[in-house]
Design a protein around this motif. Structure first.
Motif, mmCIF file in Angstrom:
data_model
loop_
_atom_site.group_PDB
_atom_site.id
_atom_site.type_symbol
_atom_site.label_atom_id
_atom_site.label_comp_id
_atom_site.label_asym_id
_atom_site.label_seq_id
_atom_site.Cartn_x
_atom_site.Cartn_y
_atom_site.Cartn_z
ATOM 1 N N ASP A 1 0.920 -1.274 0.070
ATOM 2 C CA ASP A 1 0.101 -0.282 0.041
ATOM 3 C C ASP A 1 0.846 1.324 -0.119
ATOM 4 O O ASP A 1 0.525 2.485 -0.626
ATOM 5 C CB ASP A 1 -0.871 0.071 1.157
ATOM 6 N N ALA A 2 2.035 1.243 0.555
ATOM 7 C CA ALA A 2 3.034 2.423 0.735
ATOM 8 C C ALA A 2 4.187 2.259 1.190
ATOM 9 O O ALA A 2 4.335 1.092 1.842
ATOM 10 C CB ALA A 2 2.341 3.603 1.719
ATOM 11 N N GLY A 3 5.295 2.546 0.440
ATOM 12 C CA GLY A 3 6.721 2.354 0.976
ATOM 13 C C GLY A 3 7.197 1.380 0.126
ATOM 14 O O GLY A 3 6.779 0.558 -0.900
ATOM 15 N N THR A 4 8.315 0.513 0.723
ATOM 16 C CA THR A 4 8.898 -0.480 0.142
ATOM 17 C C THR A 4 8.375 -1.723 0.755
ATOM 18 O O THR A 4 8.388 -1.957 2.038
ATOM 19 C CB THR A 4 10.489 -0.569 0.750
ATOM 20 N N PRO A 5 8.018 -2.670 -0.218
ATOM 21 C CA PRO A 5 7.447 -3.900 0.402
ATOM 22 C C PRO A 5 8.255 -4.984 1.070
ATOM 23 O O PRO A 5 9.491 -4.636 1.073
ATOM 24 C CB PRO A 5 6.923 -4.674 -1.016
ATOM 25 N N ALA A 6 7.588 -5.591 1.858
ATOM 26 C CA ALA A 6 8.221 -6.761 2.576
ATOM 27 C C ALA A 6 9.344 -6.246 3.847
ATOM 28 O O ALA A 6 10.062 -7.027 4.331
ATOM 29 C CB ALA A 6 9.376 -7.699 1.503
ATOM 30 N N ILE A 7 8.913 -4.986 4.121
ATOM 31 C CA ILE A 7 9.924 -4.548 5.356
ATOM 32 C C ILE A 7 8.875 -4.848 6.310
ATOM 33 O O ILE A 7 9.286 -5.433 7.494
ATOM 34 C CB ILE A 7 10.094 -3.075 5.382
ATOM 35 N N SER A 8 7.717 -3.936 6.395
ATOM 36 C CA SER A 8 6.717 -4.295 7.404
ATOM 37 C C SER A 8 5.583 -4.773 6.795
ATOM 38 O O SER A 8 4.655 -5.439 7.492
ATOM 39 C CB SER A 8 6.410 -3.132 8.482
ATOM 40 N N ASP A 9 5.410 -4.156 5.755
ATOM 41 C CA ASP A 9 4.251 -4.687 4.897
ATOM 42 C C ASP A 9 4.234 -6.022 4.241
ATOM 43 O O ASP A 9 5.425 -6.668 4.509
ATOM 44 C CB ASP A 9 3.939 -3.612 3.909
#
Length: 309
Positions: free
Chosen positions: A111-119
């Motif tokens: 949804d926002a930012g860089t995937p697989a970090i917290s999302d």
């Protein structure tokens, strides 16, 4: 609204094609695409190009991503959007792998930012790699690095510039309190995330860390962005002074534990080096030797120089 944005980004799409089209984008690859955390202008040219090029856009929320794509003037049919979120990531990964085996290019965006970090995204990437298929990162916006870039932690504590990312702490008060007790003895900087409906409870819990410095980023890159640094003990007061401060998404940086420059060994080393070297050099060497904060040592060195004068 989206049509207005699409018109504004027409030049960006053209620039994205000019800048990125000549590069190699192999078929049968998963492209992990960072998207803005709030400000639409933070998209990269390569991200725009790959989102146009992709046969399929896998995403955390298809409605959200469709709105984002249309804002940039990128037209994807509903059939070209694939939901991959925390509740179906393992199963959806196999669908993505099947598409990749067919030679399709699949872009994944959270949804926002860089995937697989917290999302979501980490399980998808792991599954694609396990299938021996290529994964291509497209770096861009990240709430973690955005907050760190304005926290100014480089010369604080014994671990210069090091940090730990813990994401969202537990919503259960006992588990959250236990986690914060552990963070209190963590010497490195700590990056946390929090939602508006839980920020009050987190502020109260973090206040137990006393004078440890805290940088709070609220609504980063958005119209009502707010960034403030203060002792953790004052966080609840800061939050309650303005009702608007409980709104929006939060990124918090707990600064490194400061190493006092008041022990006898640090003072002796500093004095010895000051007698032979320029102030900044003496401070740097003392910090390297003892692990003490350069900022604290610098203040101590100024005081020693003043006493000597």
């Amino acid at each position: 609204m989206t049509s207005t944005y699409a018109s504004a980004y027409a030049a960006a799409l053209s620039a994205a094609h000019d800048a990125a089209a000549g590069q190699n984008y192999p078929p049968g690859a998963l492209y992990v695409v960072a998207t803005p955390i709030g400000n639409l202008a933070d998209i990269t040219l390569r991200a725009l190009h790959v989102l146009q090029l992709a046969d399929v856009v896998a995403c955390e929320d298809t409605r959200h991503t469709q709105t984002l794509l249309r804002a940039y003037g990128i037209d994807k049919s509903t059939a070209q959007l694939l939901a991959v979120h925390q509740h179906n990531e393992a199963q959806a990964a196999q669908v993505v792998i099947d598409r990749l085996h067919q030679g399709q290019r699949v872009a994944y965006a959270s949804d926002a930012g860089t995937p697989a970090i917290s999302d979501p995204g980490a399980r998808l990437v792991a599954a694609v790699r396990l299938a021996s298929l290529p994964v291509v990162p497209l770096p861009g916006a990240s709430s973690v690095t955005t907050a760190l870039s304005v926290a100014g932690i480089a010369d604080e504590g014994a671990h210069h510039g090091e940090f730990v990312f813990v994401g969202f702490l537990s919503s259960k008060s006992a588990e959250r309190a236990t986690a914060i007790t552990a963070l209190g003895v963590e010497a490195r900087a700590v990056v946390m995330l929090e939602a508006p409906h839980r920020i009050g409870a987190l502020a109260t819990a973090l206040a137990t860390l006393g004078e440890r410095r805290l940088t709070v980023g609220r609504e980063l890159t958005k119209q009502f962005e707010e960034i403030a640094t203060f002792p953790a003990s004052t966080f609840p007061d800061w939050l309650h002074r303005d009702p608007n401060r409980s709104r929006g998404e939060f990124v918090l940086v707990l600064h490194p534990a400061m190493v006092a420059a008041e022990s006898g060994s640090e003072q002796r080393i500093l004095k010895m080096l000051l007698a032979e070297l320029p102030l900044k050099t003496a401070v740097k060497l003392t910090a390297d030797i003892t692990g003490a904060s350069r900022n604290v040592l610098y203040e101590a060195a100024l005081a020693l120089k003043k006493e000597g004068a």
